[in-house]
Design an enzyme around this catalytic site. Structure first.
Site, short mmCIF file in Angstrom:
data_model
loop_
_atom_site.label_atom_id
_atom_site.label_comp_id
_atom_site.label_asym_id
_atom_site.label_seq_id
_atom_site.Cartn_x
_atom_site.Cartn_y
_atom_site.Cartn_z
N SER A 132 -4.29 3.58 3.75
CA SER A 132 -3.41 2.91 3.58
C SER A 132 -2.51 2.39 2.27
CB SER A 132 -4.45 1.27 3.69
OG SER A 132 -4.11 0.78 2.82
N GLU A 134 -2.92 0.03 0.40
CA GLU A 134 -3.82 -1.07 -0.93
C GLU A 134 -4.59 -0.26 -2.15
OE1 GLU A 134 -5.06 -4.29 -1.09
OE2 GLU A 134 -3.63 -4.28 -0.22
N TYR A 155 -12.29 -3.14 0.48
CA TYR A 155 -11.77 -1.97 1.96
C TYR A 155 -10.73 -0.76 1.02
CZ TYR A 155 -7.97 -1.44 5.14
OH TYR A 155 -6.79 -0.49 5.64
#
Ligand code: NAP
Ligand code: F7E
Length: 337
Positions: A132, A134, A155
């Site tokens: 990701s 992120e 996460y």
């Protein structure tokens, strides 16, 4: 026939990937589903109804938290390709459930890699990891394959662990393992609590008189938003190359949450400022301010390019959710008539 195993098949990407693979006549698709008290297969129900593909589509119970279920499944299915899309994928929720998120997203990837490694001794397997954007967190944009990671949530930390385990299994065991670093991708099948879908569902319900306000968090965050249907093609392409590698998949454009609101409401002839309220409940302890990906490696090596524009994506989601709101209104009127 080629056989693919998808974790996260009931999710947004899993459903598009299953459809995409089944559109190729030489694929059998196996999906990992976890047990829930009521069935949550809305995104894949239509596949079972399609006489052209349903015989090549199979679901199996297992869980990324349960290593034994993963190795049993690997032995039963003996897939040629494994796509690891399963995750507790909500960033805000990961602050409330950090250990659970680390277990499923981080260790879950390692459990699956171990099962793949064992199968690989007798049967060649290719592995795709859903990494990701992120993971870049606070790194300055544009984020490329060379940008150092700086995760900003439980996460993101868990995804980073999964990413490095994938790279390490490739290097240590000569496994065909790819990590796709995908920037945000959305669709009418996006979960209702992610910001884009929350906006298109809320605005269309406001338009139909079913809701009065939309309560939001940080409107200044910027994301590189693409269409999920485009992004699953990149996953498949990665596993069709001669050598395994890592790739950034993104549109190369960034837009703020505020812009997403403006466009959505204006498509409905409304002004978002009349309906949007702030609630600190939707703020995060640490935010990712700007994501903007550079997908030039994917473009050059895979020949991949997104087909749906940002405006096209918003319109697609608004049209879908307006239809839902109209049906909800009709059903409510019918019930009280
Ligand atoms: P999603 O809609 O939230 O779907 C997540 C899937 O994971 C669901 O099928 C869910 O099953 C399953 N799952 C959750 N916990 C599990 C467990 N313990 N064992 C097995 N399966 C489990 O996510 P998505 O948007 O499709 O994203 C797919 C993957 O890409 C995720 O790994 C996500 O973190 C990653 N990713 C997404 C984006 C994006 O913008 N969408 C960007 C980068 C990376 P249930 O239906 O039973 O809950
Ligand atoms: O938030 C802001 C919020 O939850 C986007 C996941 O698929 O993409 C996704 O993670 C932005 C954030 O997605 C609300 O603060 C404002 O800055 O839609 P989101 P995300 O956190 O970017 C990455 C690539 C993944 O890998 C993840 O799995 O929007 N925001 N107000 C809000 N966000 C939400 N959810 N709700 C609000 O009310």
């Amino acid at each position: 026939m080629k056989s693919a195993l998808i974790t996260g098949i009931t999710g947004q990407d899993g459903s598009y990937l299953a459809e995409y693979l089944l559109s190729k006549p030489d694929y059998v698709v196996h999906g990992l589903v976890r047990r829930s008290s009521s069935l949550n297969r809305q995104r894949i129900d239509h596949i079972f109804k399609d006489p052209n593909v349903r015989d090549r589509f199979h679901l199996h119970y297992a869980d990324l938290a349960d290593a034994s279920s993963l190795s049993s499944l690997m032995e039963v299915v003996r897939p040629d390709e494994v796509y690891n899309l399963g995750a507790q994928s909500h960033v805000r929720v990961s602050f409330d459930q950090p250990l659970y998120t680390a277990d499923v997203v981080g260790l879950g990837t390692l459990r699956l890699l171990e099962a793949v490694r064992h199968l690989h001794r007798t049967h060649p397997v290719k592995f795709y990891q859903a990494s990701s954007s992120e993971m870049y967190g606070s790194a300055a944009p544009p984020q490329t394959l060379e940008t150092p990671f700086h995760p900003r949530s439980p996460y993101a930390c868990a995804k980073l662990y999964g990413h490095w385990q994938t790279v390490n299994y490739r290097e240590a065991y000569d496994l065909f393992a790819c990590s796709g670093i995908l920037f945000n991708h959305e669709s009418p099948r996006r979960g209702e609590s992610f910001v884009t879908r929350k906006i298109t569902l809320g605005a269309t319900r406001i338009k139909e008189g079913l809701q009065k306000k939309l309560v939001m968090g940080n409107l200044e965050a910027k994301r590189d938003w693409g269409f999920a249907g485009d992004y699953v093609r990149a996953m498949w392409l990665m596993l069709q190359q001669e050598k395994p590698d890592d790739y950034v998949v993104a549109t190369g454009e960034t837009h703020s949450v505020r812009e997403f609101l403006e466009i959505t409401f204006s498509l409905l002839d409304l002004d978002y400022r009349d309906f949007v309220e702030f609630d600190p409940r939707f703020m995060r302890p640490s935010e990712v301010d700007v994501l903007l990906g550079d997908a030039s490696h994917a473009e050059k090596t895979l020949g991949w390019k997104p087909e749906v524009s940002f405006q096209g994506l918003v319109k697609m989601m608004v049209e879908h959710d307006l239809e839902l709101a109209r049906r909800e209104k009709f059903a409510a009127g019918y019930a009280t008539a």
